[in-house]
Design a protein around this motif. Structure first.
Motif, PDB file in Angstrom:
ATOM      1  N   ASP A   1     -29.061  -1.075   4.494  1.00  0.00           N
ATOM      2  CA  ASP A   1     -30.394  -0.386   4.263  1.00  0.00           C
ATOM      3  C   ASP A   1     -31.460  -0.789   3.297  1.00  0.00           C
ATOM      4  O   ASP A   1     -30.984  -1.380   2.185  1.00  0.00           O
ATOM      5  CB  ASP A   1     -29.990   1.207   4.140  1.00  0.00           C
TER       6      ASP A   1
ATOM      7  N   HIS B   1     -34.223  -6.494  10.968  1.00  0.00           N
ATOM      8  CA  HIS B   1     -34.369  -4.829  10.559  1.00  0.00           C
ATOM      9  C   HIS B   1     -35.342  -4.710   9.332  1.00  0.00           C
ATOM     10  O   HIS B   1     -35.383  -5.499   8.384  1.00  0.00           O
ATOM     11  CB  HIS B   1     -33.061  -4.269  10.293  1.00  0.00           C
TER      12      HIS B   1
ATOM     13  N   ASP C   1     -33.327   0.317   0.804  1.00  0.00           N
ATOM     14  CA  ASP C   1     -33.524   1.551  -0.013  1.00  0.00           C
ATOM     15  C   ASP C   1     -33.183   1.311  -1.155  1.00  0.00           C
ATOM     16  O   ASP C   1     -32.508   0.099  -1.674  1.00  0.00           O
ATOM     17  CB  ASP C   1     -32.831   2.648   0.685  1.00  0.00           C
TER      18      ASP C   1
ATOM     19  N   THR D   1     -39.423   2.635  11.020  1.00  0.00           N
ATOM     20  CA  THR D   1     -38.206   1.633  10.600  1.00  0.00           C
ATOM     21  C   THR D   1     -38.284   0.887  11.877  1.00  0.00           C
ATOM     22  O   THR D   1     -38.665   1.123  12.639  1.00  0.00           O
ATOM     23  CB  THR D   1     -36.793   2.466  10.230  1.00  0.00           C
TER      24      THR D   1
ATOM     25  N   SER E   1     -29.333   0.494  -2.169  1.00  0.00           N
ATOM     26  CA  SER E   1     -28.939  -0.636  -1.642  1.00  0.00           C
ATOM     27  C   SER E   1     -29.139  -1.666  -2.581  1.00  0.00           C
ATOM     28  O   SER E   1     -28.387  -2.581  -3.092  1.00  0.00           O
ATOM     29  CB  SER E   1     -29.312  -0.971  -0.385  1.00  0.00           C
TER      30      SER E   1
ATOM     31  N   ASP F   1     -34.181   1.906   7.206  1.00  0.00           N
ATOM     32  CA  ASP F   1     -32.756   2.407   7.327  1.00  0.00           C
ATOM     33  C   ASP F   1     -32.354   2.436   8.775  1.00  0.00           C
ATOM     34  O   ASP F   1     -31.280   3.313   8.912  1.00  0.00           O
ATOM     35  CB  ASP F   1     -32.462   3.763   6.521  1.00  0.00           C
ATOM     36  N   SER F   2     -32.987   2.143   9.650  1.00  0.00           N
ATOM     37  CA  SER F   2     -32.446   1.888  11.121  1.00  0.00           C
ATOM     38  C   SER F   2     -31.171   0.891  11.107  1.00  0.00           C
ATOM     39  O   SER F   2     -31.560  -0.296  10.518  1.00  0.00           O
ATOM     40  CB  SER F   2     -33.450   1.650  12.131  1.00  0.00           C
ATOM     41  N   ARG F   3     -30.203   1.089  11.616  1.00  0.00           N
ATOM     42  CA  ARG F   3     -28.959   0.077  11.377  1.00  0.00           C
ATOM     43  C   ARG F   3     -28.348  -0.525  12.781  1.00  0.00           C
ATOM     44  O   ARG F   3     -28.922  -0.053  13.941  1.00  0.00           O
ATOM     45  CB  ARG F   3     -28.050   1.056  10.874  1.00  0.00           C
TER      46      ARG F   3
END
Length: 428
Positions: free
Chosen positions: A405, A385, A407, A370, A410, A388-390
């Motif tokens: 994220d 980004h 995914d 990520t 989302s 799912d690293s925020r």
């Protein structure tokens, strides 16, 4: 002894012990107490008064402001979400500015009230002296704000214009009572449905015209000209408006200096044997670094694969960013820089993919990572980004998630199919 209305239950699912509202940590497990303030939408809330505990859970603090005293429990939902609430889901990528749908307010037993929905991530202070109260209206703080801050608020409105208009809630940006501010961040109290006639940029120009007299002297003439262009139809798209505001902020920004402090830390976690994360800069801290860039990567895949992938991504991006900023011939306007950062993320993906092919990695053995990075340039911060690293915006008044994220959950929310927590449960 505290009554139930004054009790806040621990958000730790394994604890959920009752605590006085005045406490910041659970008396039993020391977990920080979650004070989730919500906004009630609908006529049903009018049947209650401040101090009422609704459905043995929701404490009405004042008007439509509610404290969820049992934040560990999922709120009630209906099988289908009505079309009037759909914009909240579809605008989830703008959660820094737009409140999100939380759940259905169940009436107290024995009462039959009109349907009431609860919104989370609303502009309500969750800590400090103003805890449980609304953040100020933009119009109330406008005249005392700096030129850069005023431009920043207008820039956010311009960027929100098209997505809100597409979802038929553009009038939300034309109603001063809904425009709240948390420092430099513009936040909407609710989404207001447009009436039969669509809102236009001319309407926005008419609103901004009312703020010209109280604007900072540095930008007063500029703002007046922008309003004239909007009213006359010379500015026909939100993209053009954003461009004008970008130029003005760049001009103001030349007279300002910024200091950055970057602090990085990575942890193996409770279950992994080795650390597959990586970050830049690798040193614990760097004050006013020569390269104002921060990167976090969470690697995955195969024996030592995650660790390799995360370091490959950082090395690739760091080198390209450094070369980009070192070349004065590059026209680094906001659009160009945003595209460059996206290209750098794609380049990192290509490097990792080539390494997988070289090492003949297949299926789950193929490594990946990520990515979330922040680059400061001139007066702005650019966020890119993948996965799912925020990135979060942390201030004295709270912590707000900026990125969304990548995914399935989302995607389900953006399509209006489900709330995020429900989509996560279904995909799991």
């Amino acid at each position: 002894m505290n009554n139930s209305a004054a009790t806040l239950y621990c958000s730790n699912l394994n604890c959920q012990a009752p605590n006085p509202q005045s406490h910041n940590f659970c008396q039993k497990c020391r977990t920080p107490l979650l004070k989730r303030y919500l906004w009630a939408v609908g006529e049903g809330i009018e049947a209650y008064k401040a101090g009422d505990l609704i459905a043995e859970r929701y404490l009405l603090k004042s008007d439509r402001i509610i404290l969820d005293t049992k934040p560990a429990l999922s709120p009630e939902m209906l099988p289908e979400i009505s079309n009037s609430l759909m914009p909240y889901l579809k605008l989830s990528p703008y959660q820094l500015h737009v409140p999100q749908l939380y759940g259905l307010l169940t009436p107290t037993e024995g009462q039959r009230n009109a349907e009431t929905w609860l919104l989370e991530q609303v502009p309500i202070y969750s800590c400090g002296n103003g805890e449980g109260t609304l953040m100020p209206e933009l119009t109330s703080v406008w005249k005392n704000a700096s030129a850069m801050r005023q431009l920043t608020w207008l820039w956010q409105m311009a960027n929100l214009w098209e997505p809100l208009q597409i979802n038929h809630v553009g009038s939300s940006l034309l109603t001063p009572a809904l425009l709240r501010v948390e420092g430099s961040i513009l936040r909407l109290l609710i989404l207001q449905a447009d009436r039969s006639s669509p809102v236009t940029l001319q309407n926005l120009g008419q609103l901004w015209s009312k703020w010209v007299a109280a604007s900072h002297p540095t930008i007063g003439k500029f703002l007046e000209q922008v309003c004239q262009q909007l009213n006359q139809g010379a500015v026909q798209t939100a993209e053009q408006l954003v461009g004008l505001l970008d130029e003005a902020m760049e001009t103001i920004g030349r007279s300002q200096s910024c200091t950055y402090q970057i602090v990085t830390r990575s942890d193996t976690g409770p279950t992994r044997r080795q650390n597959e994360d990586a970050c830049y800069p690798p040193s614990p801290s760097s004050t006013n670094p020569s390269l104002p860039l921060a990167i976090v990567c969470d690697g995955i895949g195969g024996h030592e694969g995650g660790e390799v992938a995360s370091h490959l991504a950082i090395a690739t991006i760091q080198e390209r960013v450094q070369n980009l900023l070192a070349n004065p011939a590059n026209p680094l306007n906001p659009t160009a820089l945003t595209l460059e950062l996206e290209n750098f993320a794609c380049a990192a993906n290509d490097v990792i993919s080539q390494r997988n092919d070289t090492e003949q990695r297949l299926d789950r053995q193929r490594m990946g990572t990520t990515l979330v990075m922040a680059l400061a340039h001139a007066h702005e911060m650019y966020i890119t980004h993948v996965g799912d690293s925020r990135a979060y915006w942390i201030t004295r008044t709270g912590c707000r998630q900026i990125t969304l994220d990548d995914d399935i959950a989302s995607r389900e929310v953006r399509l209006g199919y489900a709330l995020y927590r429900d989509a996560v449960e279904q995909s799991g």
